[in-house]
Motif scaffolding. Structure first.
Motif, short mmCIF file in Angstrom:
data_model
loop_
_atom_site.label_atom_id
_atom_site.label_comp_id
_atom_site.label_asym_id
_atom_site.label_seq_id
_atom_site.Cartn_x
_atom_site.Cartn_y
_atom_site.Cartn_z
N LEU A 1 37.32 -4.00 66.01
CA LEU A 1 37.22 -2.65 65.44
C LEU A 1 38.60 -2.10 65.10
O LEU A 1 38.75 -1.31 64.16
CB LEU A 1 36.50 -1.73 66.43
CG LEU A 1 35.10 -2.18 66.85
CD1 LEU A 1 34.46 -1.16 67.78
CD2 LEU A 1 34.21 -2.44 65.65
N LEU A 2 39.61 -2.53 65.85
CA LEU A 2 40.98 -2.14 65.54
C LEU A 2 41.45 -2.71 64.20
O LEU A 2 42.32 -2.13 63.54
CB LEU A 2 41.92 -2.60 66.66
CG LEU A 2 43.41 -2.31 66.54
CD1 LEU A 2 43.67 -0.82 66.35
CD2 LEU A 2 44.15 -2.84 67.76
N ARG A 3 40.86 -3.84 63.77
CA ARG A 3 41.23 -4.43 62.48
C ARG A 3 41.09 -3.44 61.33
O ARG A 3 41.86 -3.48 60.38
CB ARG A 3 40.33 -5.62 62.15
CG ARG A 3 40.48 -6.91 62.90
CD ARG A 3 41.80 -7.61 62.62
NE ARG A 3 42.78 -7.10 63.55
CZ ARG A 3 42.79 -7.41 64.86
NH1 ARG A 3 41.91 -8.22 65.35
NH2 ARG A 3 43.71 -6.91 65.65
N PHE A 4 40.10 -2.54 61.41
CA PHE A 4 39.90 -1.59 60.31
C PHE A 4 41.11 -0.66 60.16
O PHE A 4 41.48 -0.30 59.04
CB PHE A 4 38.62 -0.77 60.54
CG PHE A 4 37.36 -1.56 60.37
CD1 PHE A 4 36.79 -1.73 59.12
CD2 PHE A 4 36.74 -2.16 61.47
CE1 PHE A 4 35.62 -2.47 58.96
CE2 PHE A 4 35.58 -2.90 61.32
CZ PHE A 4 35.01 -3.06 60.06
N LEU A 5 41.73 -0.28 61.27
CA LEU A 5 42.93 0.55 61.20
C LEU A 5 44.12 -0.28 60.69
O LEU A 5 44.93 0.20 59.89
CB LEU A 5 43.26 1.13 62.57
CG LEU A 5 42.18 2.01 63.23
CD1 LEU A 5 42.69 2.57 64.55
CD2 LEU A 5 41.76 3.13 62.29
N GLU A 6 44.22 -1.51 61.17
CA GLU A 6 45.33 -2.37 60.75
C GLU A 6 45.24 -2.71 59.26
O GLU A 6 46.26 -2.89 58.60
CB GLU A 6 45.35 -3.64 61.60
CG GLU A 6 45.67 -3.38 63.06
CD GLU A 6 45.47 -4.59 63.94
OE1 GLU A 6 46.07 -4.62 65.02
OE2 GLU A 6 44.69 -5.49 63.56
N TRP A 7 44.01 -2.78 58.75
CA TRP A 7 43.82 -3.07 57.33
C TRP A 7 44.52 -2.02 56.47
O TRP A 7 45.11 -2.34 55.45
CB TRP A 7 42.31 -3.11 57.04
CG TRP A 7 41.89 -3.87 55.82
CD1 TRP A 7 42.04 -3.47 54.53
CD2 TRP A 7 41.27 -5.16 55.78
NE1 TRP A 7 41.52 -4.42 53.68
CE2 TRP A 7 41.04 -5.47 54.42
CE3 TRP A 7 40.86 -6.06 56.75
CZ2 TRP A 7 40.43 -6.65 54.01
CZ3 TRP A 7 40.26 -7.24 56.35
CH2 TRP A 7 40.06 -7.53 55.00
#
Length: 352
Positions: free
Chosen positions: A114-120
């Motif tokens: 779910l953190l990937r969406f922020l890192e994207w």
């Protein structure tokens, strides 16, 4: 660890050997679809919803309130990349998904997906970074409601390596006090407290991080031994001769050379004699030549999202020289390839 074009059959292997595969296409288009498929499936609870019994795409769509035809296409991708299997009874998660993406798995990194969406969002600024050299402060991108996602995402990865970090840090006998700089979620503090029954830890982190991290530490059942202190590691007074262990985890890559020198000088002053400073981070190769793929990727990512990037052990040793602390040991982690512990000890007669 490397990512890249991986042939699936003999013809594809031969095509790779003879340079017939458009590798840039695989490295970009395919990689984007794979990443997004896993991220979205995790966010939509696809894997957890298939945990108890196989379901058809129609059954799963009804349960989750999704479009059945679109969901089936996503499931087909997940089958192709090994996260889901499809049998007569319907779709079911593979061992890979059960181990890493289920909520109740002890090895779950679901929150990190779910953190990937922020890192994207941060990675989308790569072109601007290369054009101007101007980096983001990734913490400025995080909105109020996203801090919990960030802390849970970081914790899910930290839990994989925290027991090893605590176990392989040289033994101090009976340490009583620990300062965990930037370790808001508390996974590392909890691991050290479990190793040392008398140890009490203070976590120094940004106010926004502390606000959402306190409940995470409560989940460790160590509230009486782990407390938070809101502050900024760049300016905070760390005290003088009060800590047996100071852990600086995944933080130096956010700071400049000068800022890290200042932080470690204050940390050295705050250590008791024979105390340890433990720096947990990705280490860059000593030479300017590119080392591992993971190291190069993280160096770019941290440069985009912070003030600097990764540093070498020699650079860290240079920060420590004025403090009269020397690197005692460098320990590559088995549970987190590409990440190392840099351990420095304050000798008993050091004036810091």
């Amino acid at each position: 660890m490397k990512i890249g074009a991986i042939p699936e059959n003999l013809l594809e292997r031969l095509a790779m050997v003879f340079g017939l595969v458009p590798t840039p296409f695989i490295d970009t288009f395919n990689a984007v679809i794979v990443a997004r498929a896993v991220m979205v499936a995790t966010k939509l609870d696809v894997f957890d919803s298939l945990a108890s019994r196989p379901l058809s795409a129609t059954e799963l769509a009804k349960q989750l309130g999704l479009d059945a035809a679109a969901l089936e296409k996503l499931l087909n991708v997940l089958v192709a990349i090994g996260y889901v299997k499809n049998g007569p009874a319907g779709f079911a998660p593979t061992r890979l998904a059960r181990k890493w993406l289920m909520r109740d798995s002890p090895r779950s990194i679901r929150d990190n997906m779910l953190l990937r969406f922020l890192e994207w969002q941060a990675i989308e600024t790569t072109e601007e970074f290369v054009r101007t050299g101007k980096a983001l402060d990734v913490h400025d991108l995080i909105r109020d409601e996203q801090w919990a996602v960030y802390q849970r995402g970081m914790r899910s990865l930290a839990r994989l390596s925290a027991p090893e970090v605590a176990a392989r840090t040289p033994c101090l006998g009976n340490p009583l006090t620990m300062l965990d700089v930037g370790g808001g979620h508390g996974a590392y503090s909890a691991a050290f407290c479990r190793r040392y029954p008398q140890l009490k830890a203070t976590i120094l982190d940004l106010p926004q991080a502390v606000e959402v991290a306190v409940p995470l530490v409560a989940e460790e059942d160590l509230e009486e031994r782990i407390v938070h202190k809101a502050g900024n590691a760049l300016t905070e007074d760390l005290g003088r001769a009060v800590w047996d262990i100071i852990l600086v985890s995944h933080l130096v890559h956010h700071f400049s050379d000068a800022q890290n020198r200042s932080l470690l000088k204050r940390a050295a002053d705050a250590l008791r004699p024979n105390g340890l400073i433990v720096i947990l981070d990705v280490l860059r190769e000593s030479s300017r030549e590119v080392g591992s793929q993971t190291g190069a990727l993280l160096d770019l990512y941290f440069a985009i999202t912070s003030l600097s990037g990764t540093f070498s052990a020699e650079q860290i040793a240079g920060w420590l020289t004025p403090t009269q602390l020397g690197i005692e040991r460098i320990i590559p982690l088995r549970s987190a390839p590409g990440i190392s512990l840099v351990v420095a000890k304050k000798v008993a007669d050091s004036k810091g």
